[in-house]
Write an enzyme that holds these catalytic residues in place. Structure first.
Site, short mmCIF file in Angstrom:
data_model
loop_
_atom_site.label_atom_id
_atom_site.label_comp_id
_atom_site.label_asym_id
_atom_site.label_seq_id
_atom_site.Cartn_x
_atom_site.Cartn_y
_atom_site.Cartn_z
CE LYS A 1 64.58 -30.50 -115.59
NZ LYS A 1 64.03 -31.21 -116.75
CG ASP B 1 58.74 -36.71 -118.33
OD1 ASP B 1 59.08 -36.34 -117.19
OD2 ASP B 1 59.45 -36.57 -119.33
CG PHE C 1 62.50 -31.96 -123.31
CD1 PHE C 1 63.39 -31.81 -124.36
CD2 PHE C 1 63.01 -32.33 -122.06
CE1 PHE C 1 64.74 -32.01 -124.19
CE2 PHE C 1 64.37 -32.52 -121.88
CZ PHE C 1 65.24 -32.36 -122.95
C1 LIG Z 1 64.46 -32.18 -117.73
C2 LIG Z 1 63.47 -33.14 -118.26
C3 LIG Z 1 63.84 -34.40 -118.74
C4 LIG Z 1 65.27 -34.84 -118.86
O1 LIG Z 1 65.94 -34.91 -117.66
P1 LIG Z 1 67.55 -35.07 -117.65
O2 LIG Z 1 67.88 -35.22 -116.20
O3 LIG Z 1 68.11 -33.84 -118.27
O4 LIG Z 1 67.87 -36.29 -118.44
C5 LIG Z 1 62.83 -35.25 -119.15
N1 LIG Z 1 61.54 -34.89 -119.09
C6 LIG Z 1 61.15 -33.69 -118.63
C7 LIG Z 1 59.70 -33.36 -118.58
C8 LIG Z 1 62.09 -32.76 -118.23
O5 LIG Z 1 61.70 -31.55 -117.81
#
Ligand SMILES: *Cc1c(COP(=O)(O)O)cnc(C)c1O
Length: 396
Positions: free
Chosen positions: A250, A221, A136
């Site tokens: 986050k 990420d 994700f």
């Molecule tokens: C939450 C998340 C995203 C997306 O972040 P947003 O601020 O909602 O765009 C991308 N990568 C990972 C691993 C995430 O947990």
């Protein structure tokens, strides 16, 4: 229930599956509804409020900055942005920082940087990405294009071409996906939204090795795993392997919108003036708070404590299986990012915890994810485990 839920249902886009719950106040690990009902927050707003709600030092920092300056655009420098970049560099593998506002934007920036770096150094044909199934990376079209969960693509195709998906931890697939046209591979050290699946060290090592061999970039990420969540400031420290690019968001500003893309100077230098931008990126309010967040979270004794709390929590949950019920299939994760996979649907566990005013998330139908604020205390961990135990017994 007051008017907030009804008003929200009337006027807000229906893209979220929300609880009929509205919170008006938060403090530490607690959230309060307008009628003063108290909830134990073991979501941290999806791994965002790592220092809990209304942390006094963060509130004070925000108030102080609010009286100084809110926004200048990136035509100019601001102290909070420059200081935060310096701090992130000091605390990580990186030498340069680009700021944006959300996770997806940091991922977009990393994909653009990887392509641009390849373009400048190796030509325009080096533009393919490798990404993982079940990953994700966000909801914008670029980030969605490297998100390996087809259910999120439905109705939004065509996506970005040139992405090869391989199963996580599949070294053979990784080898065969690599070639000279690959400009980057993007991975989450723990697949959070995918159901809390940590990657194996050998897989990451191979990814690093193949990236070096093929002049490709390794993008981590760490939007969910960064900022102390896993018991290290950044999850890459668990592997002893440094990425070329890292995305953070986050928990970076504990709930204010802020994201960052970090890289070595050699890589970041591909972003020349005019190649990429964000109006709000590196907002002074968010950066001032993030600086304070890092001051607190990067303290080795704070991180040690997160690691310890995580180990204790995981062990206590694992023990529930032996004692009470056998419906727990696996407990995964590091630090305070823990996934509990059940051999049955997790709907009942989720609902019954909610009835007990305990908030958790359910990233997959049979997985409960717990990500309490890192400041959670041992009593609250015990309270959670005790309630989980009663819920599991009641479901047997
Ligand atoms: C939450 C998340 C995203 C997306 O972040 P947003 O601020 O909602 O765009 C991308 N990568 C990972 C691993 C995430 O947990």
């Amino acid at each position: 229930m007051g008017y907030i839920v009804e008003m929200g249902e009337l006027y807000l886009a229906g893209n979220y599956k929300r609880e009929k719950l509205a919170f008006v106040k938060g403090s530490g690990t607690r959230l309060f509804t307008e009628d003063g009902e108290e909830y134990l927050d073991f979501t941290s707003g999806i791994a965002v409020c790592n220092l809990g709600h209304s942390h006094p030092e963060l509130v004070e920092t925000l108030q102080t900055q609010a009286k100084l300056i809110w926004h200048t655009s990136n035509l100019y420098y601001t102290a909070p942005q420059a200081k935060l970049a310096k701090k992130l560099v000091e605390l990580s593998f990186a030498e340069k920082v680009f700021f944006a506002n959300s996770g997806a934007e940091a991922v977009e920036a990393s994909l653009k940087l990887a392509r641009r770096y390849a373009y400048e150094n190796f030509g325009k044909d080096k533009n393919r990405f490798i990404a993982l199934k079940n990953s994700f990376h966000g909801r914008t079209l670029g980030a969605l294009s490297v998100t390996g969960q087809p259910k999120y693509w439905e109705g939004f195709e065509p996506l970005l071409p040139g992405v090869t998906f391989i199963p996580p931890n599949d070294k053979k697939a990784l080898r065969s996906a690599f070639n000279e046209k690959v400009c980057a591979i993007i991975l989450e050290p723990i697949q959070g939204e995918g159901g809390v699946y940590p990657l194996e060290k050998e897989f990451i090592e191979l990814a690093k090795e193949l990236c070096e061999k093929h002049n490709a970039l390794l993008i981590f990420d760490e939007i969910q795993t960064g900022i102390g969540r896993t018991g290290k400031l950044f999850a890459y420290e668990h592997f002893g392997i440094e990425p070329d690019i890292m995305c953070l968001a986050k928990a970076l500003a504990n709930g204010l919108p802020l994201s960052a893309m970090l890289a070595k100077e050699k890589v970041m230098s591909a972003l020349k003036p005019g190649t990429h931008a964000s109006t709000f990126g590196g907002n002074p309010l968010a950066c001032a708070v993030a600086l304070k967040v890092l001051d607190i979270v990067s303290n080795p004794s704070f991180l040690k404590e997160v690691d310890l709390k995580g180990k204790i929590l995981k062990e206590k949950i694992e023990r529930l299986n032996e004692e009470k019920t056998k419906i727990i299939k696996e407990v995964r994760g590091w630090g305070l990012l823990i996934g509990i996979e059940f051999s049955i649907s997790a709907d009942g566990v989720y609902k019954k915890l909610l009835e007990r005013k305990i908030l958790v998330t359910q990233p997959k139908p049979n997985v409960i994810r717990i990500s309490p604020p890192l400041i959670v205390n041992y009593r609250e961990l015990d309270f959670f485990v005790e309630n989980l135990k009663e819920v599991l017994v009641s479901l047997k």
